[in-house]
Motif scaffolding. Structure first.
Motif, short mmCIF file in Angstrom:
data_model
loop_
_atom_site.label_atom_id
_atom_site.label_comp_id
_atom_site.label_asym_id
_atom_site.label_seq_id
_atom_site.Cartn_x
_atom_site.Cartn_y
_atom_site.Cartn_z
N ALA A 122 -2.71 -4.28 7.30
CA ALA A 122 -2.14 -4.70 6.26
C ALA A 122 -1.65 -6.23 6.00
CB ALA A 122 -0.82 -3.81 6.07
N ALA B 265 4.49 8.00 2.14
CA ALA B 265 3.60 7.26 2.86
C ALA B 265 2.35 8.21 3.09
CB ALA B 265 4.11 6.64 3.92
N ALA C 77 -1.01 7.12 1.30
CA ALA C 77 -2.21 6.88 2.06
C ALA C 77 -3.62 7.44 1.82
CB ALA C 77 -1.93 6.75 3.60
N TRP D 271 -8.29 7.03 0.72
CA TRP D 271 -8.34 7.58 2.19
C TRP D 271 -9.58 6.66 2.92
CZ3 TRP D 271 -12.89 9.89 4.07
CH2 TRP D 271 -13.60 10.57 3.24
N LYS E 256 -10.34 4.01 3.94
CA LYS E 256 -9.95 2.58 4.85
C LYS E 256 -9.39 3.01 6.14
CE LYS E 256 -5.74 3.35 1.86
NZ LYS E 256 -4.91 2.63 0.97
N LEU F 219 -6.66 2.43 7.22
CA LEU F 219 -5.34 3.10 7.60
C LEU F 219 -4.99 4.46 7.55
CD1 LEU F 219 -2.16 2.10 7.16
CD2 LEU F 219 -2.13 2.53 4.74
N THR F 220 -6.06 5.03 6.91
CA THR F 220 -6.17 6.45 7.09
C THR F 220 -6.15 7.05 8.59
OG1 THR F 220 -7.34 6.49 5.11
CG2 THR F 220 -7.43 8.58 6.38
N THR G 256 -2.76 7.89 9.40
CA THR G 256 -2.27 9.24 8.89
C THR G 256 -2.79 10.37 9.46
OG1 THR G 256 -2.59 8.08 6.67
CG2 THR G 256 -2.39 10.41 6.64
N LEU H 235 2.88 3.03 8.61
CA LEU H 235 2.53 3.73 7.46
C LEU H 235 3.72 3.58 6.31
CD1 LEU H 235 1.18 7.04 8.49
CD2 LEU H 235 -0.10 5.52 7.27
N VAL I 269 3.89 -0.12 5.04
CA VAL I 269 2.49 -0.47 4.40
C VAL I 269 2.88 -0.05 2.63
CG1 VAL I 269 0.22 -0.02 3.80
CG2 VAL I 269 0.94 -0.62 6.16
N VAL I 270 3.29 1.15 2.66
CA VAL I 270 3.31 1.83 1.34
C VAL I 270 4.84 1.30 0.63
CG1 VAL I 270 4.04 3.95 0.29
CG2 VAL I 270 2.23 3.95 1.92
#
Length: 417
Positions: free
Chosen positions: A115, A335, A339, A343, A345, A347-348, A351, A381, A384-385
Motif C-alpha cells: 500500500a 476492512a 478489501a 479482491w 490484488k 492485499l487479499t 484477508t 488491513l 490500508v482501508v
C-alpha cells in the motif's frame, strides 16, 4: 525536495524503531515476569532433551505432542548460556526482543509493498506500540517466534506471486515449514493461498508450478521431524499429536464440568467426538453459538498479555491500549469487506489468512493468545482501508471546497482590479 523527503522518512523510521526497542527493553527490566504452566512444561521438556536425549512433552517416553520449533530454539539458548549455572529465561526474552524488532521490519516491508509509504509508516508506528507486541517478549512461549515466521512467509509468498520464480516459491515454502514447526495449525494456509492465487490469475500451470515448489520447500524443512516420528514412534506425524486443544474446545463457555458425557475410561478424542455429536443434536443452538460468535468473541475481545507480569506495564496511558485493540478489532470487519470488494490484488492474501486462521481456530479451545498472530495483518488491513477512506473523503468534500474558495478569491481580485 525529494532529498529532504527521503531524509525525513529515514528519520521517522529510525525514531519509530528506537521507540519500539526502548519500550520492549524497558518492559523486560521494569517488571517481574510470571512463568506460565506451558512454559514450565517446556522447561522440563528441554532439560530432558539436553540431559537424556528424549524428546517428550509431559512424559518421559518419546512423543510428538508438540512440534519442535520452539523447544529447539529454547534448547539452543540453554546450551549457549550454560543453563545449569545460569537462568536461560532472561536470555530468551532478550533474544525475543531482537526477533520482535526484525518482525517489525517485515511488517513494515509487507505494508509498503501492498500500500505504499504513508500506510507503511502508520502501520509501523501502531505495531511499535501495540501493547501485546511488547508484553509477548516476556513470555517464554511460541508467539514471538511464530509471528516472525508468519511475516517472513507472507513477505516471501508475495514476492513469489510477483516474480513467479521457483526459488522464491521454494523459500516461501521453507518459511512455512519453519512456521508449522513452531505452530502447526498454519499448515492449512498452503492450499488456501494457492486456491486464491488460481482464481486470481486463472493460470493453472503457473499455479501448479509455484504450489509444487512451495510444497517442496515445506517438505524439506518438515522432513527431519516426520522421519524422526516414523523411526521413533512408528507412525507418520506431520505436525503434532496433541488432542487437548481440540477436546477442550468442545466445552461451551469453557464450562469443563457440564457433565454432558461420561469421560470415565475414554480417550480425549473419544470424549470430544461424543460431546460434538450430543452437543450439535441435543443442544444445537448452544453449540452453534459457541462454535461461531462465542469463540470469535472470546479470541478477539481482549489483548494478549503474554505470561503476565507485575506491576502492569502500560505501554500506552490507560485505557488507550485497550481502546487501540478494540478499535482495530471492531474496524476489521469493515476492512475485510472493503478489501474483498476488489479482491484480485495482493492485499487479499492478508484477508484470506485472517479469515482462514480465524475459522481454523474455531475448532479449538479459544484463547486470547490466538489473536496475536492475526493482529499484524489486522493492523495492515485496517490502516490500508482507513487511509483510503480518509483520502476519498478529502478528495470528495474537502479539496472541492478549497478549490471553490480559491476560485471565488481569484474572481473577486480580478473584478476589483
Amino acid at each position: 525536495m525529494l532529498t529532504h523527503k527521503r531524509i525525513l522518512l529515514i528519520t521517522m523510521i529510525v525514531l519509530i524503531f528506537a521507540l519500539a526497542a526502548f519500550v520492549r527493553l524497558d518492559f523486560l527490566v521494569s517488571v517481574n515476569h510470571k512463568v506460565s504452566h506451558d512454559t514450565v512444561n517446556y522447561d522440563i521438556m528441554v532439560r530432558q532433551l539436553l540431559e537424556d536425549g528424549i524428546y517428550a512433552y509431559k512424559d518421559t517416553e518419546p512423543n510428538a505432542q508438540v512440534t519442535p520449533g520452539y523447544p529447539l530454539f529454547m534448547a539452543a539458548v540453554y546450551k549457549m548460556v550454560d543453563y545449569q549455572h545460569n537462568d536461560p529465561f532472561p536470555y530468551i526474552r532478550y533474544i525475543q526482543v531482537g526477533i520482535s524488532l526484525v518482525t517489525l521490519g517485515l511488517i513494515y516491508s509487507i505494508a509498503r509493498k501492498l500500500a505504499g509509504q504513508t500506510v507503511s509508516i502508520i502501520v509501523l508506528l501502531i505495531s511499535a506500540v501495540y501493547p501485546p507486541f511488547i508484553w509477548s517478549n516476556g513470555a517464554v512461549l511460541t508467539e514471538v517466534l511464530a509471528c516472525f515466521f508468519l511475516m517472513l512467509y507472507i513477505r516471501l509468498q508475495l514476492q513469489a506471486f510477483e516474480k513467479k520464480t521457483r526459488t522464491l516459491a521454494l523459500l516461501s515454502g521453507a518459511a512455512m515449514g519453519l512456521l508449522v514447526l513452531t505452530r502447526p495449525e498454519f499448515l492449512i494456509l498452503i492450499p488456501a493461498v494457492y486456491v486464491f492465487y488460481y482464481f486470481w490469475k486463472k493460470n493453472f500451470k503457473l499455479t501448479l508450478k509455484l504450489l509444487l515448489f512451495t510444497c517442496i520447500g515445506t517438505g524439506v524443512v518438515l522432513s527431519p521431524w516426520v522421519i524422526r516420528n516414523m523411526v521413533t514412534l512408528n507412525e507418520v506425524v506431520i505436525a503434532s499429536t496433541q488432542v487437548n486443544p481440540f477436546a477442550a474446545g468442545t466445552y461451551p463457555d469453557k464450562n469443563y464440568d457440564d457433565g454432558l458425557v461420561d469421560r470415565h475410561g475414554k480417550t480425549q478424542m473419544e470424549v470430544a467426538k461424543e460431546r460434538l455429536k450430543i452437543g450439535f443434536t441435543e443442544h444445537t443452538w448452544t453449540f452453534v453459538k459457541w462454535y461461531t460468535v462465542g469463540k470469535i468473541k472470546y479470541i478477539y475481545s481482549n489483548m494478549y498479555f503474554g505470561s503476565g507480569h507485575t506491576p502492569t506495564y502500560s505501554v500506552l496511558p490507560s485505557p488507550l491500549g485497550s481502546m487501540l485493540h478494540l478499535a482495530l478489532v471492531y474496524f476489521c470487519p469493515v476492512a475485510l469487506i472493503a478489501a474483498v470488494r476488489k479482491w484480485r490484488k495482493p492485499l487479499t492474501l492478508l484477508t484470506l489468512i485472517v479469515v482462514v486462521m480465524t475459522v481454523t481456530r474455531l475448532a479449538f479451545v479459544p484463547e486470547y493468545r490466538y489473536n496475536y498472530t492475526s493482529m499484524p495483518l489486522i493492523i495492515m488491513l485496517d490502516t490500508v482501508v482507513g487511509v483510503a477512506i480518509i483520502r476519498w473523503f478529502w478528495n470528495k468534500y474537502v479539496r472541492p471546497s478549497h478549490s471553490q474558495k480559491g476560485a471565488v478569491i481569484y474572481d473577486e481580485s480580478t473584478n476589483h482590479s
